[in-house]
Design an enzyme around this catalytic site. Structure first.
Site, PDB file in Angstrom:
ATOM      1  N   GLU A 128     -29.055  -0.295 -18.608  1.00  0.00           N
ATOM      2  CA  GLU A 128     -30.167   0.565 -19.013  1.00  0.00           C
ATOM      3  C   GLU A 128     -30.934   0.996 -17.770  1.00  0.00           C
ATOM      4  O   GLU A 128     -30.648   0.551 -16.656  1.00  0.00           O
ATOM      5  CB  GLU A 128     -31.085  -0.167 -20.008  1.00  0.00           C
ATOM      6  CG  GLU A 128     -30.423  -0.438 -21.350  1.00  0.00           C
ATOM      7  CD  GLU A 128     -31.341  -1.113 -22.338  1.00  0.00           C
ATOM      8  OE1 GLU A 128     -32.514  -1.357 -22.004  1.00  0.00           O
ATOM      9  OE2 GLU A 128     -30.892  -1.407 -23.457  1.00  0.00           O
ATOM     10  N   HIS A 258     -42.646   5.080 -24.082  1.00  0.00           N
ATOM     11  CA  HIS A 258     -41.191   5.240 -24.093  1.00  0.00           C
ATOM     12  C   HIS A 258     -40.845   6.720 -24.019  1.00  0.00           C
ATOM     13  O   HIS A 258     -41.417   7.533 -24.757  1.00  0.00           O
ATOM     14  CB  HIS A 258     -40.586   4.620 -25.353  1.00  0.00           C
ATOM     15  CG  HIS A 258     -39.122   4.358 -25.223  1.00  0.00           C
ATOM     16  ND1 HIS A 258     -38.186   5.373 -25.254  1.00  0.00           N
ATOM     17  CD2 HIS A 258     -38.426   3.210 -25.047  1.00  0.00           C
ATOM     18  CE1 HIS A 258     -36.979   4.855 -25.100  1.00  0.00           C
ATOM     19  NE2 HIS A 258     -37.092   3.548 -24.972  1.00  0.00           N
ATOM     20  N   ARG A 307     -38.689   3.781 -16.756  1.00  0.00           N
ATOM     21  CA  ARG A 307     -39.235   4.497 -17.899  1.00  0.00           C
ATOM     22  C   ARG A 307     -40.477   5.323 -17.579  1.00  0.00           C
ATOM     23  O   ARG A 307     -40.656   6.409 -18.131  1.00  0.00           O
ATOM     24  CB  ARG A 307     -39.568   3.497 -19.022  1.00  0.00           C
ATOM     25  CG  ARG A 307     -38.332   2.982 -19.722  1.00  0.00           C
ATOM     26  CD  ARG A 307     -38.703   1.970 -20.778  1.00  0.00           C
ATOM     27  NE  ARG A 307     -37.508   1.530 -21.497  1.00  0.00           N
ATOM     28  CZ  ARG A 307     -37.509   0.545 -22.374  1.00  0.00           C
ATOM     29  NH1 ARG A 307     -38.618  -0.117 -22.636  1.00  0.00           N
ATOM     30  NH2 ARG A 307     -36.396   0.198 -23.004  1.00  0.00           N
ATOM     31  N   HIS A 368     -45.171   2.481 -26.278  1.00  0.00           N
ATOM     32  CA  HIS A 368     -44.078   1.579 -26.624  1.00  0.00           C
ATOM     33  C   HIS A 368     -44.352   0.128 -26.262  1.00  0.00           C
ATOM     34  O   HIS A 368     -44.093  -0.770 -27.059  1.00  0.00           O
ATOM     35  CB  HIS A 368     -42.802   2.046 -25.911  1.00  0.00           C
ATOM     36  CG  HIS A 368     -41.594   1.212 -26.198  1.00  0.00           C
ATOM     37  ND1 HIS A 368     -41.123   1.005 -27.482  1.00  0.00           N
ATOM     38  CD2 HIS A 368     -40.759   0.528 -25.372  1.00  0.00           C
ATOM     39  CE1 HIS A 368     -40.055   0.226 -27.430  1.00  0.00           C
ATOM     40  NE2 HIS A 368     -39.817  -0.085 -26.168  1.00  0.00           N
ATOM     41  N   ARG A 403     -42.658  -2.283 -17.009  1.00  0.00           N
ATOM     42  CA  ARG A 403     -41.610  -3.218 -17.434  1.00  0.00           C
ATOM     43  C   ARG A 403     -40.223  -2.629 -17.220  1.00  0.00           C
ATOM     44  O   ARG A 403     -39.946  -1.497 -17.620  1.00  0.00           O
ATOM     45  CB  ARG A 403     -41.800  -3.553 -18.920  1.00  0.00           C
ATOM     46  CG  ARG A 403     -40.670  -4.388 -19.508  1.00  0.00           C
ATOM     47  CD  ARG A 403     -40.941  -4.689 -20.968  1.00  0.00           C
ATOM     48  NE  ARG A 403     -40.882  -3.510 -21.800  1.00  0.00           N
ATOM     49  CZ  ARG A 403     -39.828  -3.134 -22.519  1.00  0.00           C
ATOM     50  NH1 ARG A 403     -38.716  -3.843 -22.485  1.00  0.00           N
ATOM     51  NH2 ARG A 403     -39.877  -2.062 -23.278  1.00  0.00           N
TER      52      ARG A 403
END
Length: 563
Positions: A128, A258, A307, A368, A403
């Site tokens: 990811e 997100h 992100r 998110h 994160r």
């Protein structure tokens, strides 16, 4: 000078229960803590706001990150985490995470979690955003959280009749109870919680759960904003309760939006459908509304950039094109692959008439994850003795300003285990005793539920994805104008609000929004999940943690250097 109440307006507790440890929350962190404590202390009380299987964990699609492949290493995982955290991670906490993570994941398998496997029987791993190795373990394609939740809930259900553990469902925790104040007048040690059982639990009304230790695992702050992927229960209850009790909060300005949440129009409310980062991890592309791919010009990792980078790039592209969404294009990945790898996402999109195998998927950023929370050490202890925090409620230092994808489930797993084992040693050694709670000085608060949409609008327009000093100052003023004494005010003889669930939740939302806005205004730079148009670049002098707490009801901040 911002003032906040130290207690929620609520009836006096009508019943009392005692335990060695009170665990609040039933996501991966809360369930893990309760299971670990059950075999180590005589009595555990597990409190959850809905049913056991309703925590935020169940919604996690992508997976859980750990260096499980022989070609990978904890050192490589550490490096990717530090890069994503934009200079604000605590390296000691990250080292704990990546070193203990693989062992904790294998223990999760031993507890019954079934991950997707390859032909040789080993756990399948994918990649990811922000990761430079395949280290994301997933279950059911894109239903990892649901599988982990199922396995842990099954473990709790198997011991429901054990006298050493009690579960109270449908219970909203109101406040952390504290003992006699210290010589400096600050609140004493945490010694339990007040809670309201919402109609279907084992006890009625407001009660007090007394414990030698309290573990907050209440999840995130999603309902502070108009648009979020979080469930309706995510109203920041644990963070607000810890603040009112005197605990220190940290990194609260770092909110992860997100990048790819299904966009269905500006009027849609409630929990929104997440289109997992794993879809981009498998090769899906982001296109603007003119059909132009834009991420390669933004970051070397393109769609797999961290992100915050992707979310901010989307917001800017939407502004440039005058659009309210962009497109996610996964069509080239093939029908069979998409339906087998992402069955949950595929089904949810089909419910809205979108076939990801043939259609472009409209997406836009939405709140998110919250990288900040209640500041803890490496065993989950907060600044308030007797109070622990784990999972998204906590600020362990693992995430820093942003994160890394799929580190959240791992953080909950690793640090909940550490917290439970530390509590057990403290209980067995006699360091934690039962105390009689005392009423904390300060004001009570209650914000009318009718104000929630107003607070959410203020938070979305102020400390939203892209912030500015002027916008944040307007948000500060607007939040200060919200009435926090609705239980004391009347309109033509009618009380504006009575203490009840919707009002308590709205009060928590208001307090969290207030602290978040204050922190975002004070941090004059852009870094990770905090982006300001008036201070658009990182500033080395801001490589520190901004900590906030209440002192005599006044919100105060402190700048803390990183370890």
């Amino acid at each position: 000078m911002t003032r906040l109440a130290t207690r929620l307006a609520a009836p006096e507790p009508g019943w009392t229960v005692e335990a060695d440890a009170v665990v609040v929350g039933s996501g991966i962190a809360g369930l893990t803590a309760a299971l670990e404590l059950r075999t180590r202390v005589p009595r555990v009380l597990l409190v959850t706001k809905d049913i056991l299987a309703s925590g935020s964990t169940v919604w996690a699609q992508g997976g859980i990150a750990a260096a499980l492949d022989p070609s990978d290493s904890p050192a490589a995982h550490l490096q990717d985490t530090l890069v994503a955290g934009a200079g604000l991670c605590d390296p000691r906490a990250v080292e704990v995470l990546v070193t203990e993570g693989p062992r904790r994941v294998r223990e999760l398998v031993a507890r019954g979690a079934v991950f997707d496997t390859g032909a040789d029987g080993s756990i399948s791993l994918t990649r990811e955003g922000g990761h430079h190795a395949d280290r994301i373990a997933h279950a059911g394609g894109d239903a990892t959280g649901a599988e982990i939740s199922r396995a842990l809930v099954a473990q709790i259900e198997a011991v429901r009749d054990d006298p050493g553990i009690e579960v109270i469902e449908h219970a909203l925790v109101l406040d952390v109870l504290t003992g006699p104040p210290g010589p400096d007048g600050r609140p004493g040690r945490a010694c339990g919680v007040t809670l309201h059982v919402i109609g279907e639990g084992q006890r009625d009304g407001v009660g007090a759960a007394l414990g030698r230790a309290v573990v907050l695992a209440t999840g995130g702050i999603g309902q502070v904003f108009r648009s979020s992927t979080n469930p309706a229960q995510a109203t920041g209850d644990g963070i607000a309760a810890a603040l009112r009790a005197g605990a220190v909060l940290g990194d609260v300005e770092f909110v992860q939006f997100h990048p790819t949440v299904l966009w269905l129009g500006s009027g849609v409310k409630g929990q929104l459908t997440l289109v997992s980062e794993a879809v981009r991890g498998e090769g899906a592309l982001l296109l603007d509304t003119d059909g132009v791919r834009f991420m390669p010009d933004v970051h070397p990792m393109a769609e797999l950039a961290p992100r915050d980078v992707v979310a901010h790039a989307i917001v800017r592209r939407m502004s440039e094109t005058g659009s309210d969404h962009v497109w996610l294009d996964a069509r080239h990945l093939g029908d069979d692959f998409l339906r087998s790898r992402f069955p949950t996402i595929n089904d949810r999109l089909l419910e809205h008439g979108i076939d990801m195998t043939t259609d472009l998927v409209p997406v836009a950023p939405a709140q998110h994850y919250h990288s900040g929370g209640v500041v803890t050490d490496l065993v989950g202890r907060t600044s308030l003795p007797g109070l622990y925090a784990v999972g998204e409620t906590a600020c362990t230092g693992v995430h820093g300003a942003n994160r890394l994808a799929s580190n959240s489930l791992l953080e909950g797993l690793v640090f909940a285990t550490r917290a439970a084992r530390h509590i057990a040693t403290q209980v067995s050694g006699g360091a934690l005793t039962l105390l009689t709670p005392e009423t904390r000085p300060g004001d009570e608060a209650l914000v009318a539920a009718a104000s929630r949409a107003r607070v959410q609008r203020i938070a979305s327009d102020g400390p939203g994805p892209l912030r500015s000093g002027d916008g944040l100052r307007r948000a500060v003023a607007a939040l200060e104008a919200v009435r926090t004494d609705a239980h004391l005010r009347t309109d033509e003889g009618r009380r504006l609000a009575a203490p009840q669930v919707a009002e308590w939740e709205t009060t928590n939302v208001h307090q969290v929004a207030t602290v978040l806005t204050a922190a975002a205004l004070e941090r004059e730079e852009s870094r990770g999940g905090h982006a300001r148009s008036d201070f658009p670049v990182p500033v080395d002098a801001w490589r520190l943690r901004l900590e906030l707490s209440l002192r005599d009801g006044t919100l105060v901040s402190r700048r803390s250097s990183l370890a």
